[in-house]
Design a protein around this motif. Structure first.
Motif, mmCIF file in Angstrom:
data_model
loop_
_atom_site.group_PDB
_atom_site.id
_atom_site.type_symbol
_atom_site.label_atom_id
_atom_site.label_comp_id
_atom_site.label_asym_id
_atom_site.label_seq_id
_atom_site.Cartn_x
_atom_site.Cartn_y
_atom_site.Cartn_z
ATOM 1 N N GLY A 312 15.081 16.855 -8.960
ATOM 2 C CA GLY A 312 15.310 16.052 -7.661
ATOM 3 C C GLY A 312 14.059 15.580 -7.504
ATOM 4 N N ILE A 313 12.838 15.667 -8.186
ATOM 5 C CA ILE A 313 11.605 15.388 -7.562
ATOM 6 C C ILE A 313 11.064 13.849 -8.070
ATOM 7 N N GLY A 314 10.803 12.884 -7.324
ATOM 8 C CA GLY A 314 10.395 11.463 -7.735
ATOM 9 C C GLY A 314 9.010 11.443 -7.749
ATOM 10 N N THR A 315 8.392 10.911 -8.888
ATOM 11 C CA THR A 315 7.065 10.545 -9.197
ATOM 12 C C THR A 315 6.937 9.244 -9.846
ATOM 13 N N ILE A 316 5.556 8.799 -9.664
ATOM 14 C CA ILE A 316 5.319 7.408 -10.024
ATOM 15 C C ILE A 316 4.066 7.514 -10.978
ATOM 16 N N ILE A 317 4.168 6.837 -11.929
ATOM 17 C CA ILE A 317 3.135 6.506 -12.702
ATOM 18 C C ILE A 317 2.491 5.229 -12.437
ATOM 19 N N GLN A 318 1.246 5.308 -11.700
ATOM 20 C CA GLN A 318 1.033 3.813 -11.037
ATOM 21 C C GLN A 318 0.734 2.988 -11.850
ATOM 22 N N TRP A 319 1.096 1.446 -11.317
ATOM 23 C CA TRP A 319 0.858 0.335 -11.651
ATOM 24 C C TRP A 319 1.439 0.148 -13.222
ATOM 25 N N SER A 320 2.651 0.730 -13.450
ATOM 26 C CA SER A 320 3.204 0.477 -14.801
ATOM 27 C C SER A 320 2.448 1.170 -15.855
ATOM 28 N N GLY A 321 1.576 2.074 -15.494
ATOM 29 C CA GLY A 321 0.941 2.766 -16.610
ATOM 30 C C GLY A 321 -0.119 2.438 -17.277
ATOM 31 N N LYS A 322 -0.520 1.178 -16.644
ATOM 32 C CA LYS A 322 -1.824 0.539 -17.177
ATOM 33 C C LYS A 322 -2.791 0.247 -16.165
ATOM 34 N N ALA A 323 -4.040 0.210 -16.757
ATOM 35 C CA ALA A 323 -5.189 -0.376 -16.178
ATOM 36 C C ALA A 323 -5.230 -1.826 -16.038
ATOM 37 N N LYS A 335 -12.998 -2.408 -23.684
ATOM 38 C CA LYS A 335 -12.423 -1.026 -23.750
ATOM 39 C C LYS A 335 -13.139 -0.135 -22.616
ATOM 40 N N LEU A 336 -12.393 0.344 -21.829
ATOM 41 C CA LEU A 336 -12.964 1.428 -20.869
ATOM 42 C C LEU A 336 -12.334 2.759 -20.863
ATOM 43 N N PRO A 337 -13.312 3.506 -21.761
ATOM 44 C CA PRO A 337 -12.493 4.683 -22.492
ATOM 45 C C PRO A 337 -11.982 5.783 -21.449
ATOM 46 N N LYS A 338 -12.958 5.835 -20.350
ATOM 47 C CA LYS A 338 -12.380 6.904 -19.493
ATOM 48 C C LYS A 338 -11.244 6.525 -18.541
ATOM 49 N N THR A 339 -11.267 5.137 -18.062
ATOM 50 C CA THR A 339 -9.692 4.475 -17.454
ATOM 51 C C THR A 339 -8.810 4.763 -18.448
ATOM 52 N N GLU A 340 -8.860 4.514 -19.848
ATOM 53 C CA GLU A 340 -7.825 4.553 -20.420
ATOM 54 C C GLU A 340 -7.213 6.002 -20.797
ATOM 55 N N ALA A 341 -8.377 6.909 -20.697
ATOM 56 C CA ALA A 341 -7.619 8.371 -21.074
ATOM 57 C C ALA A 341 -7.049 8.744 -19.548
ATOM 58 N N PHE A 342 -7.634 8.266 -18.572
ATOM 59 C CA PHE A 342 -7.061 8.535 -17.289
ATOM 60 C C PHE A 342 -5.594 8.152 -17.180
ATOM 61 N N PHE A 343 -5.237 6.842 -17.769
ATOM 62 C CA PHE A 343 -4.084 6.225 -17.639
ATOM 63 C C PHE A 343 -3.003 6.718 -18.369
ATOM 64 N N ALA A 344 -3.518 7.451 -19.474
ATOM 65 C CA ALA A 344 -2.612 8.144 -20.377
ATOM 66 C C ALA A 344 -1.943 9.431 -19.940
ATOM 67 N N ARG A 345 -2.623 10.009 -18.671
ATOM 68 C CA ARG A 345 -2.083 11.212 -18.297
ATOM 69 C C ARG A 345 -1.969 11.373 -16.679
ATOM 70 N N CYS A 346 -2.220 10.026 -16.029
ATOM 71 C CA CYS A 346 -2.011 10.186 -14.455
ATOM 72 C C CYS A 346 -0.575 10.182 -14.080
ATOM 73 N N ILE A 347 -0.288 10.944 -13.038
ATOM 74 C CA ILE A 347 0.769 10.903 -12.517
ATOM 75 C C ILE A 347 0.820 11.217 -10.965
ATOM 76 N N MET A 348 1.727 10.460 -10.241
ATOM 77 C CA MET A 348 1.756 10.757 -8.563
ATOM 78 C C MET A 348 2.512 11.588 -8.058
ATOM 79 N N LEU A 349 2.313 12.479 -7.508
ATOM 80 C CA LEU A 349 3.188 13.681 -6.840
ATOM 81 C C LEU A 349 3.616 13.102 -5.549
#
Ligand SMILES: Cc1ncc(COP(=O)(O)O)c(C=O)c1O
Length: 373
Positions: A312-323, A335-349
């Motif tokens: 029952g908990i809504g979350t969002i993967i921001q900006w459709s999951g891409k930088a 290529k921006l390695p840190k940004t790309e690694a972040f987008f592979a794992r980020c989720i908003m509570l």
């Protein structure tokens, strides 16, 4: 933990978001209706004055939305066709789109460990065409503006801040939006200060920039009707300004509530090794964060999201999951390695004014349960 009864916690509840102000909002609407005060009336002036006072700046100008705010701020600050503007790719596409619409060329840079524009990646991206830096005060946190300013000074670049998500956040006691030549805000309904539709503002201490922003947003006109330059129409509606002005006095309490929720997440989740949390509200005295969003990095992110949804908990993967630079249609080659690694794992509570402490307890309990804690 598994015995807690199921809750229904949408990521953001647009219907409920403003319900506690229903009576006041209806009264404001009636007042404006009875006065016939729709465009560029005293309610807009009041809001502009109060916003400027709140931030301690000379000028605040209401505009139609946060994207237009960026476009006119860049144009007023002097962006010319072909000028390159550095921006962090961890942002809404609006940041880069506004650079393009203002005539510039957006150049993405990487993020640092706090997920903000990485000042140490700026020099790599600077060319003879670089004219400006656009830091993004993303998720309600202000970048390390000392380090960004040092690069700007070294290469004679100006700064326009995208503070769409940062109203009220501070770095070393200074508000987001007040560091550069101009700063911009969005009052989209889900923002910490939101209206019932689109809205935005440009703030600046520079009289000429303010004058140009006002003209660009009102067909190139001065207040006396004289047309000086080509302009468009990007005025903030009087009604939206009145609704924002009504909410501004309680903004301190709003920020406090969000910081309280962030502290709860921090306390309950910091020992979960599979997640990386944003800096806590008291983690660094240089930063005062307002938590527009609570964005974490999570192992098995997509499974966690499904599990939270089933509970029952809504979350969002921001900006459709891409930088921004990861959308092939936009033509970036970098290529921006840190940004790309972040987008592979980020989720908003969930982080908003509708959720209760009990909701936050429940969300944290479910995340702990998912990781077997
Ligand atoms: C970082 C950032 N910049 C710009 C914008 C654009 O603001 P608006 O939607 O008001 O045009 C947003 C909106 O969400 C944003 O998050």
């Amino acid at each position: 933990m598994s015995s807690i009864s199921q809750r229904d916690i949408p990521f953001f509840n647009y219907k409920e978001a403003f319900m506690h102000y229903e009576e006041e909002f209806v009264a404001i609407f009636k007042d404006i209706l009875h006065r016939g005060a729709y465009i560029m009336q005293k309610d807009l002036q009041n809001f502009e004055e109060h916003l400027a006072q709140f931030l301690g700046v000379k000028h605040a100008i209401g505009v139609a939305n946060g994207t237009d705010a960026l476009i006119v701020a860049l144009q007023a600050a002097g962006i010319k066709a072909g000028d390159e503007v550095l921006f962090p790719s961890h942002t809404m596409v609006a940041t880069a789109g506004a650079i393009v619409y203002a005539g510039g060329i957006p150049v993405p840079v990487d993020i640092g460990p706090d997920h903000m524009m990485d000042p140490s990646d700026l020099e790599r991206a600077i060319t003879t065409k670089t004219r400006a830096i656009m830091p993004v005060q993303v998720n309600g946190r202000t970048c390390n503006m000392d380090e960004i300013q040092a690069v700007a000074d070294k290469y004679d670049l100006f700064i326009v801040e995208d503070a769409a998500q940062g109203l009220g956040s501070k770095f070393k006691g200074k508000y987001a939006g007040t560091f550069g030549k101009a700063g911009t805000f969005s009052f989209y309904p889900a923002k910490v200060l939101g209206c019932l539709g689109d809205g935005g503002a440009v703030v600046t201490n520079d009289d000429q920039v303010a004058d140009r922003v006002r003209m660009l947003c009102d067909h190139g006109r001065r207040a006396d009707g004289e047309i000086r330059i080509w302009g468009g129409n990007s005025r903030l509606d009087n009604l939206q300004a009145a609704l924002l002005d009504f909410q501004l006095p309680s903004y301190a309490a709003t920020m406090q509530r969000r910081r309280h929720i962030a502290a709860m997440y921090e306390e309950r989740l910091h020992s979960v090794a599979q997640v990386v949390l944003p800096p806590g509200p008291n983690a660094d005295p240089d930063h005062f964060d307002v938590y527009q969003n609570y964005e974490i990095e999570a192992q098995r992110r997509d499974d966690l999201r499904e599990y939270l949804k089933a509970n029952g908990i809504g979350t969002i993967i921001q900006w459709s999951g891409k930088a921004v630079h990861q959308w092939p249609g936009l033509g970036f080659k970098i290529k921006l390695p840190k940004t790309e690694a972040f987008f592979a794992r980020c989720i908003m509570l969930p982080m908003n004014m509708v959720i209760t402490d009990e909701d936050v307890e429940y969300i944290c309990a479910k995340i702990c349960a998912f990781y077997g804690k």
